[in-house]
Design a protein around this motif. Structure first.
Motif, PDB file in Angstrom:
ATOM      1  N   VAL A 202       0.181  -8.391  -1.096  1.00 39.54           N
ATOM      2  CA  VAL A 202      -0.276  -7.389  -2.021  1.00 39.54           C
ATOM      3  C   VAL A 202      -0.921  -8.076  -3.349  1.00 39.54           C
ATOM      4  CG1 VAL A 202       0.925  -5.558  -3.391  1.00 39.54           C
ATOM      5  CG2 VAL A 202       1.479  -5.845  -1.171  1.00 39.54           C
TER       6      VAL A 202
ATOM      7  N   ALA B 142      10.469  -5.928  -6.043  1.00 35.26           N
ATOM      8  CA  ALA B 142      10.050  -4.650  -5.997  1.00 35.26           C
ATOM      9  C   ALA B 142       9.735  -4.372  -7.596  1.00 35.26           C
ATOM     10  CB  ALA B 142      11.345  -3.809  -5.627  1.00 35.26           C
TER      11      ALA B 142
ATOM     12  N   GLN C 191      -3.078  -0.327 -11.304  1.00 36.95           N
ATOM     13  CA  GLN C 191      -2.221  -0.636 -10.363  1.00 36.95           C
ATOM     14  C   GLN C 191      -2.278  -2.230 -10.262  1.00 36.95           C
ATOM     15  OE1 GLN C 191      -2.900   2.025  -7.281  1.00 36.95           O
ATOM     16  NE2 GLN C 191      -1.200   3.661  -7.833  1.00 36.95           N
TER      17      GLN C 191
ATOM     18  N   ASP D 153       8.877   1.046 -10.370  1.00 36.73           N
ATOM     19  CA  ASP D 153       8.474   2.216  -9.691  1.00 36.73           C
ATOM     20  C   ASP D 153       8.724   2.459  -8.325  1.00 36.73           C
ATOM     21  OD1 ASP D 153       6.451   0.731  -8.324  1.00 36.73           O
ATOM     22  OD2 ASP D 153       4.926   1.831  -9.403  1.00 36.73           O
ATOM     23  N   GLY D 154       9.174   1.231  -7.701  1.00 37.24           N
ATOM     24  CA  GLY D 154       9.693   1.485  -6.471  1.00 37.24           C
ATOM     25  C   GLY D 154       8.845   0.594  -5.322  1.00 37.24           C
ATOM     26  N   ARG D 155       7.657   0.196  -5.768  1.00 34.94           N
ATOM     27  CA  ARG D 155       6.593  -0.445  -4.867  1.00 34.94           C
ATOM     28  C   ARG D 155       7.134  -1.636  -4.806  1.00 34.94           C
ATOM     29  NH1 ARG D 155       1.328  -0.391  -7.469  1.00 34.94           N
ATOM     30  NH2 ARG D 155       2.196  -0.173  -9.468  1.00 34.94           N
ATOM     31  N   PHE D 156       6.813  -2.230  -3.249  1.00 37.13           N
ATOM     32  CA  PHE D 156       7.210  -3.419  -2.980  1.00 37.13           C
ATOM     33  C   PHE D 156       5.978  -4.263  -2.717  1.00 37.13           C
ATOM     34  CE2 PHE D 156       8.072  -6.458   0.427  1.00 37.13           C
ATOM     35  CZ  PHE D 156       9.326  -6.935  -0.028  1.00 37.13           C
ATOM     36  N   ILE D 157       6.239  -5.514  -3.511  1.00 32.83           N
ATOM     37  CA  ILE D 157       5.030  -6.498  -3.292  1.00 32.83           C
ATOM     38  C   ILE D 157       5.533  -7.848  -3.044  1.00 32.83           C
ATOM     39  CG2 ILE D 157       4.060  -5.346  -5.436  1.00 32.83           C
ATOM     40  CD1 ILE D 157       4.892  -7.517  -7.194  1.00 32.83           C
TER      41      ILE D 157
ATOM     42  N   VAL E  90       0.794  -5.228 -10.844  1.00 39.36           N
ATOM     43  CA  VAL E  90       0.739  -6.117  -9.496  1.00 39.36           C
ATOM     44  C   VAL E  90       0.876  -7.662  -9.953  1.00 39.36           C
ATOM     45  CG1 VAL E  90       0.481  -7.111  -7.351  1.00 39.36           C
ATOM     46  CG2 VAL E  90       0.734  -4.571  -7.668  1.00 39.36           C
TER      47      VAL E  90
ATOM     48  N   GLU F 181      -6.792   2.285  -9.807  1.00 39.85           N
ATOM     49  CA  GLU F 181      -6.750   1.156  -8.799  1.00 39.85           C
ATOM     50  C   GLU F 181      -6.720  -0.268  -9.895  1.00 39.85           C
ATOM     51  OE1 GLU F 181      -8.939   2.381  -4.721  1.00 39.85           O
ATOM     52  OE2 GLU F 181     -10.271   1.618  -6.429  1.00 39.85           O
TER      53      GLU F 181
END
Length: 280
Positions: free
Chosen positions: A266, A255, A239, A258-262, A243, A236
């Protein structure tokens, strides 16, 4: 603790000064001297006198006192002893049991907070259906109110709840009320079986998913379990760092590779994780 929100609140009975002394060096973020449930009626006077004597001096950690309900026979005497007109150097907060309306908070605030120059924090325990229904009204009752939480054993009895899941709606109600009032997230109620550390961990993990932050304890052996559940894991933290680093200097949503949208929400959540991580 380094200025972050408390995670552990350790109760100690006010009529057992040696237990209180051990609690003060247990590593708990806050020690709560209990004058209510943990003290038998014939020991109430001794408990409040011993607690007042201890709190004449500054303490190594924040110390709160859970007084008896003001609607009962001991509450007024508790306030007179631990929140006198001149204040007590070692007292940081008062925990108010069985709060059912904003008036309960205001009554104590007018009497006790002014005696400490406005620095004394009040914490309301909601332990009845009426208290849960009025959670937001209680949470906004007075500027000196620093937090609300649930007294689950009393609430369980009042509601006739048969299993733990039956309290989840009430828990969420209090989490939302605290947030809406601009207060810190509520702490979880105590886990009464001091030997059931596995059950405590499972319950803490569940509480964290519901939005609680930290937990009250009744024995020092519970403290490491609570911290373990509420402190972020290495994954955690990693990550969250990714971010925050990605968001530095950027505007709007984006984005990650790795594809995560922030987006802003977030990022705020990630900053909260890192704030907790800095405790260690």
């Amino acid at each position: 603790m380094t200025g972050a929100s408390p995670l552990t609140w350790l109760y100690a009975p006010g009529d057992r000064p040696r237990v209180v002394a051990k609690a003060l060096i247990s590593g708990a973020d806050v020690v709560v001297i209990d004058l209510e449930d943990a003290v038998a009626p014939d020991r109430k006077a001794y408990a409040r006198a011993a607690s007042a004597e201890l709190l004449c001096d500054p303490q190594p950690v924040p110390v709160h006192v859970r007084v008896n309900a003001l609607t009962g026979p001991w509450g007024e005497a508790d306030l007179a002893a631990v929140a006198p007109a001149g204040g007590l150097a070692g007292l940081s907060g008062l925990r108010l049991p069985k709060v059912s309306s904003p008036a309960d908070v205001v009554r104590v605030a007018r009497r006790a907070v002014s005696a400490h120059g406005g620095a004394l924090g009040l914490y309301a325990l909601l332990e009845t259906a009426v208290g849960i229904e009025r959670a937001h009204d209680v949470a906004t009752a007075h500027p000196s109110l620093r937090g609300i939480s649930i007294g689950e054993e009393d609430l369980r009895t009042d509601l006739g709840v048969r299993d733990d899941a039956g309290l989840d709606w009430s828990r969420s109600r209090v989490v939302v009320a605290a947030r809406a009032a601009g207060l810190a997230p509520p702490t979880q109620s105590v886990h009464p079986d001091i030997r059931d550390l596995d059950g405590l961990l499972v319950s803490c993990v569940r509480g964290r998913t519901l939005g609680f932050l930290g937990r009250a304890a009744i024995h020092p052996r519970q403290l490491p379990v609570i911290e373990r559940a509420y402190l972020p894991t290495e994954k955690e933290i990693e990550q969250a760092e990714t971010v925050v680093k990605a968001a530095a200097g950027e505007q709007g949503a984006q984005a990650l590779p790795d594809g995560r949208f922030i987006d802003a929400a977030v990022v705020t959540a990630a900053q909260r994780v890192l704030s907790l991580a800095r405790r260690t």
